[in-house]
Write an enzyme that holds these catalytic residues in place. Structure first.
Site, PDB file in Angstrom:
ATOM      1  N   ARG A 121       0.814  -1.231   0.000  1.00  0.00           N
ATOM      2  CA  ARG A 121       0.000   0.000   0.000  1.00  0.00           C
ATOM      3  C   ARG A 121       0.847   1.280   0.000  1.00  0.00           C
ATOM      4  NH1 ARG A 121      -3.050  -2.953   3.763  1.00  0.00           N
ATOM      5  NH2 ARG A 121      -4.880  -3.883   2.790  1.00  0.00           N
ATOM      6  N   LYS A 143       2.636  11.519 -10.800  1.00  0.00           N
ATOM      7  CA  LYS A 143       1.891  10.643 -11.711  1.00  0.00           C
ATOM      8  C   LYS A 143       2.741   9.414 -11.982  1.00  0.00           C
ATOM      9  CE  LYS A 143      -1.070  13.413 -14.703  1.00  0.00           C
ATOM     10  NZ  LYS A 143      -1.271  13.792 -16.109  1.00  0.00           N
ATOM     11  N   GLU A 195       9.918  19.323 -23.863  1.00  0.00           N
ATOM     12  CA  GLU A 195       9.079  19.495 -22.657  1.00  0.00           C
ATOM     13  C   GLU A 195       9.369  20.850 -21.993  1.00  0.00           C
ATOM     14  OE1 GLU A 195       6.645  17.448 -21.921  1.00  0.00           O
ATOM     15  OE2 GLU A 195       7.201  15.671 -23.093  1.00  0.00           O
ATOM     16  N   LYS A 237       6.523  23.185 -13.687  1.00  0.00           N
ATOM     17  CA  LYS A 237       5.722  21.997 -13.368  1.00  0.00           C
ATOM     18  C   LYS A 237       5.292  22.021 -11.900  1.00  0.00           C
ATOM     19  CE  LYS A 237       4.708  17.301 -13.727  1.00  0.00           C
ATOM     20  NZ  LYS A 237       4.774  16.069 -14.468  1.00  0.00           N
ATOM     21  N   GLU A 247      -5.080  16.909 -11.179  1.00  0.00           N
ATOM     22  CA  GLU A 247      -5.487  17.250 -12.536  1.00  0.00           C
ATOM     23  C   GLU A 247      -6.998  17.427 -12.678  1.00  0.00           C
ATOM     24  OE1 GLU A 247      -3.183  15.378 -15.716  1.00  0.00           O
ATOM     25  OE2 GLU A 247      -4.905  15.660 -17.031  1.00  0.00           O
ATOM     26  N   ARG A 251      -3.665  21.616 -14.027  1.00  0.00           N
ATOM     27  CA  ARG A 251      -2.598  20.652 -14.342  1.00  0.00           C
ATOM     28  C   ARG A 251      -2.744  20.105 -15.757  1.00  0.00           C
ATOM     29  NH1 ARG A 251       0.162  15.971 -10.565  1.00  0.00           N
ATOM     30  NH2 ARG A 251       1.550  15.183 -12.174  1.00  0.00           N
ATOM     31  N   ASN A 255      -0.537  18.972 -20.474  1.00  0.00           N
ATOM     32  CA  ASN A 255      -0.777  18.048 -21.589  1.00  0.00           C
ATOM     33  C   ASN A 255      -0.780  18.757 -22.931  1.00  0.00           C
ATOM     34  OD1 ASN A 255      -1.055  15.717 -19.964  1.00  0.00           O
ATOM     35  ND2 ASN A 255      -3.097  16.406 -19.375  1.00  0.00           N
ATOM     36  N   HIS A 258      -0.052  16.831 -26.016  1.00  0.00           N
ATOM     37  CA  HIS A 258      -0.122  15.403 -25.699  1.00  0.00           C
ATOM     38  C   HIS A 258      -1.346  14.711 -26.294  1.00  0.00           C
ATOM     39  CE1 HIS A 258       3.123  16.434 -23.077  1.00  0.00           C
ATOM     40  NE2 HIS A 258       3.235  15.200 -22.632  1.00  0.00           N
ATOM     41  N   HIS A 262       0.003  11.768 -28.139  1.00  0.00           N
ATOM     42  CA  HIS A 262      -0.198  10.390 -27.672  1.00  0.00           C
ATOM     43  C   HIS A 262      -0.720   9.465 -28.763  1.00  0.00           C
ATOM     44  CE1 HIS A 262      -0.261  10.922 -22.997  1.00  0.00           C
ATOM     45  NE2 HIS A 262       0.941  10.892 -23.521  1.00  0.00           N
ATOM     46  N   HIS A 274       8.744  10.146 -27.431  1.00  0.00           N
ATOM     47  CA  HIS A 274       7.692  10.899 -26.749  1.00  0.00           C
ATOM     48  C   HIS A 274       7.791  12.418 -26.996  1.00  0.00           C
ATOM     49  CE1 HIS A 274       4.766  11.799 -23.610  1.00  0.00           C
ATOM     50  NE2 HIS A 274       5.628  12.657 -23.096  1.00  0.00           N
TER      51      HIS A 274
HETATM   52  N1  LIG Z   1       4.779  10.783 -14.848  1.00  0.00           N
HETATM   53  C1  LIG Z   1       4.744  11.871 -15.566  1.00  0.00           C
HETATM   54  O1  LIG Z   1       4.278  12.924 -15.121  1.00  0.00           O
HETATM   55  C2  LIG Z   1       5.309  11.834 -16.952  1.00  0.00           C
HETATM   56  C3  LIG Z   1       5.513  13.021 -17.635  1.00  0.00           C
HETATM   57  C4  LIG Z   1       6.094  12.957 -18.893  1.00  0.00           C
HETATM   58  C5  LIG Z   1       6.450  11.734 -19.441  1.00  0.00           C
HETATM   59  N2  LIG Z   1       6.222  10.588 -18.741  1.00  0.00           N
HETATM   60  C6  LIG Z   1       6.602   9.278 -19.298  1.00  0.00           C
HETATM   61  O2  LIG Z   1       8.017   9.243 -19.408  1.00  0.00           O
HETATM   62  C7  LIG Z   1       8.381   8.359 -20.461  1.00  0.00           C
HETATM   63  C8  LIG Z   1       9.418   9.021 -21.314  1.00  0.00           C
HETATM   64  O3  LIG Z   1      10.523   9.318 -20.481  1.00  0.00           O
HETATM   65  P1  LIG Z   1      12.000   9.422 -21.057  1.00  0.00           P
HETATM   66  O4  LIG Z   1      12.017  10.275 -22.231  1.00  0.00           O
HETATM   67  O5  LIG Z   1      12.858   9.760 -19.896  1.00  0.00           O
HETATM   68  O6  LIG Z   1      12.249   7.961 -21.624  1.00  0.00           O
HETATM   69  P2  LIG Z   1      13.071   6.640 -21.222  1.00  0.00           P
HETATM   70  O7  LIG Z   1      12.973   6.325 -19.807  1.00  0.00           O
HETATM   71  O8  LIG Z   1      12.601   5.615 -22.187  1.00  0.00           O
HETATM   72  O9  LIG Z   1      14.567   7.031 -21.587  1.00  0.00           O
HETATM   73  C9  LIG Z   1      14.913   7.290 -22.919  1.00  0.00           C
HETATM   74  C10 LIG Z   1      16.114   6.451 -23.356  1.00  0.00           C
HETATM   75  O10 LIG Z   1      17.282   6.978 -22.767  1.00  0.00           O
HETATM   76  C11 LIG Z   1      17.988   5.957 -22.060  1.00  0.00           C
HETATM   77  N3  LIG Z   1      18.638   6.659 -20.960  1.00  0.00           N
HETATM   78  C12 LIG Z   1      18.075   7.151 -19.844  1.00  0.00           C
HETATM   79  N4  LIG Z   1      18.963   7.890 -19.174  1.00  0.00           N
HETATM   80  C13 LIG Z   1      20.123   7.842 -19.855  1.00  0.00           C
HETATM   81  C14 LIG Z   1      21.410   8.428 -19.679  1.00  0.00           C
HETATM   82  N5  LIG Z   1      21.664   9.270 -18.681  1.00  0.00           N
HETATM   83  N6  LIG Z   1      22.375   8.118 -20.564  1.00  0.00           N
HETATM   84  C15 LIG Z   1      22.121   7.300 -21.621  1.00  0.00           C
HETATM   85  N7  LIG Z   1      20.928   6.759 -21.866  1.00  0.00           N
HETATM   86  C16 LIG Z   1      19.935   7.040 -20.988  1.00  0.00           C
HETATM   87  C17 LIG Z   1      16.951   4.937 -21.744  1.00  0.00           C
HETATM   88  O11 LIG Z   1      17.514   3.658 -21.560  1.00  0.00           O
HETATM   89  C18 LIG Z   1      16.057   4.986 -22.961  1.00  0.00           C
HETATM   90  O12 LIG Z   1      16.631   4.227 -23.991  1.00  0.00           O
HETATM   91  C19 LIG Z   1       7.112   8.018 -21.211  1.00  0.00           C
HETATM   92  O13 LIG Z   1       6.747   6.710 -20.870  1.00  0.00           O
HETATM   93  C20 LIG Z   1       6.085   9.020 -20.677  1.00  0.00           C
HETATM   94  O14 LIG Z   1       4.799   8.488 -20.653  1.00  0.00           O
HETATM   95  C21 LIG Z   1       5.676  10.625 -17.514  1.00  0.00           C
END
Ligand SMILES: NC(=O)c1ccc[n+]([C@@H]2O[C@H](COP(=O)([O-])OP(=O)(O)OC[C@H]3O[C@@H](n4cnc5c(N)ncnc54)[C@H](O)[C@@H]3O)[C@@H](O)[C@H]2O)c1
Length: 372
Positions: A121, A143, A195, A237, A247, A251, A255, A258, A262, A274
């Site tokens: 939990r 999130k 972003e 943010k 949200e 908030r 998006n 997005h 998406h 992304h």
């Molecule tokens: N929770 C939220 O509020 C929120 C907001 C925006 C996006 N997201 C989510 O985040 C995800 C995208 O995140 P992301 O862009 O960080 O993607 P990711 O985690 O897939 O990382 C991108 C790539 O970079 C590599 N990587 C990570 N750090 C590295 C580093 N320092 N050096 C070398 N390689 C590295 C990873 O292995 C991957 O191949 C999506 O799933 C999206 O839905 C969530």
């Protein structure tokens, strides 16, 4: 050290941003979750460079560490992976006070976040983002979630719904070390800048000016400029999350881009990351805003020019049927009472939620970014 204090209804926590911070991980985690055992969920790709020093720092701070590797691919953001983490944590007898430390980008942060929110939990979550996108966005605000298949459509294609299963679970601390961005693929860095630009468009025109002025130093990984970019973008943010944690209102502005993004992100032929999907989505949203008289054409052009300057796409790399895209928008979580809700800029530095955009305007926006 540059620091942002986040105050939410469920938790108050700090975001620390400083080059070299990974070496102090143990001490920083200990300050918020001083229990003896901990789990480090680490992106396989960063295990060698950052997982090992992170583990060492945590062990020096007195933690008995378990390590769990995750493959950071969008398709591995699944409930199966969540189950594997539960199993590893149960096998390691992690308790309710044991912190789960997510070291990686948004995929690791979102997946480990859901595990932290639900294991026993809820256990303390520490976000250690290693992508720019995760530093300024995904690691902040609570999130968490994974993807889930959508019902099969009449055409017989099963598409994946993004982040359909999840929970709000605020971290206990966010620790961002800009030095970790040195190994990041430049394409991923640009996704993070998308972003930051989004944050500028919805709430901070000065941030946009900063990115325009410092674009070369940002892309060149100047640590001082990157630290400023992360702090300023993260602050946007934070301000929004503090105002509207769940949200219900403001908030949703985060998006921007997005609802469009998406639906193109999972389309295999397009091969979009992304942040790239969000970049095209922001351009599509600005087309809608201009069409409705909410935004000057000049501002929309300034946005597109900045995205292009960073090296981000502003149109689809190959045409996709606009009807397919419009249909897919119907499953987005931002659909309210059957109507597509869009976030549209009202200039640069402000945006609002609009839920009466007529379908012809949405189609025109898709056509404007290269759909057919
Ligand atoms: N929770 C939220 O509020 C929120 C907001 C925006 C996006 N997201 C989510 O985040 C995800 C995208 O995140 P992301 O862009 O960080 O993607 P990711 O985690 O897939 O990382 C991108 C790539 O970079 C590599 N990587 C990570 N750090 C590295 C580093 N320092 N050096 C070398 N390689 C590295 C990873 O292995 C991957 O191949 C999506 O799933 C999206 O839905 C969530």
């Amino acid at each position: 050290m540059p620091h942002i204090d986040v105050k939410t209804t469920t938790r108050r926590y700090g975001i620390h941003v400083e080059p070299g911070l990974l070496g102090r991980l143990g001490e920083l985690v200990r300050a918020v979750a001083p229990h003896g055992s901990a789990m480090l969920a680490v992106d396989t790709k960063v295990l060698e460079d950052y997982g090992k020093p992170a583990r060492q720092s945590l062990e020096q701070a007195g933690y008995e560490m378990r390590l769990h590797e995750l493959v950071a691919e969008e398709r591995s953001k699944t409930l199966d992976v969540v189950m594997q983490m539960y199993e590893a944590m149960l096998a390691a007898r992690l308790e309710r006070r044991s912190p789960l430390i997510a070291l990686g980008g948004g995929v690791v942060g979102d997946t480990a976040g859901l595990v932290a929110a639900t294991y026993l939990r809820g256990v303390p979550l520490v976000q250690v983002p290693t992508t720019l996108l995760a530093m300024v966005d995904a690691s902040i605000g609570g999130k968490t979630g994974v993807n889930f298949p959508l019902p099969v459509t009449a055409g017989g294609t099963a598409e994946i719904g993004k982040n359909l299963i999840g929970s709000f679970w605020q971290p206990h601390v966010v620790i961002a070390d800009p030095e970790t961005l040195r190994t990041l693929d430049p394409r991923q860095l640009r996704c993070g800048i998308a972003e930051c630009i989004k944050h500028g468009v919805i709430a901070d025109q000065d941030l946009l000016g900063f990115i325009e002025r410092e674009a070369d130093r940002i892309i060149g990984l100047d640590m001082d400029v990157l630290t400023q970019l992360i702090v300023r973008s993260a602050a946007v943010k934070v301000a929004i999350v503090e105002e509207d944690e769940r949200e219900i209102g403001r908030r949703a502005l985060l998006n921007l881009g997005h609802t469009f993004g998406h639906v193109i992100e999972p389309i295999e032929e397009l091969q979009l990351h992304h942040g790239e999907a969000v970049a095209v989505g922001m351009v599509a949203a600005s087309h809608c805003a201009v069409a409705r008289g909410m935004m000057d054409g000049e501002d929309a052009q300034r946005l597109a020019t900045l995205l292009e300057r960073i090296g981000l796409p502003t149109v689809l790399t190959q045409p996709v049927g606009s009807q397919r895209l419009i249909d897919a928008m119907g499953y987005d979580k931002k659909v309210a009472s059957g109507r597509v809700r869009l976030i549209l800029p009202t200039g640069l530095g402000a945006a609002r939620v609009v839920d009466d955009v007529d379908p012809a305007t949405i189609r025109d926006a898709w056509l404007a970014v290269g759909a057919d």
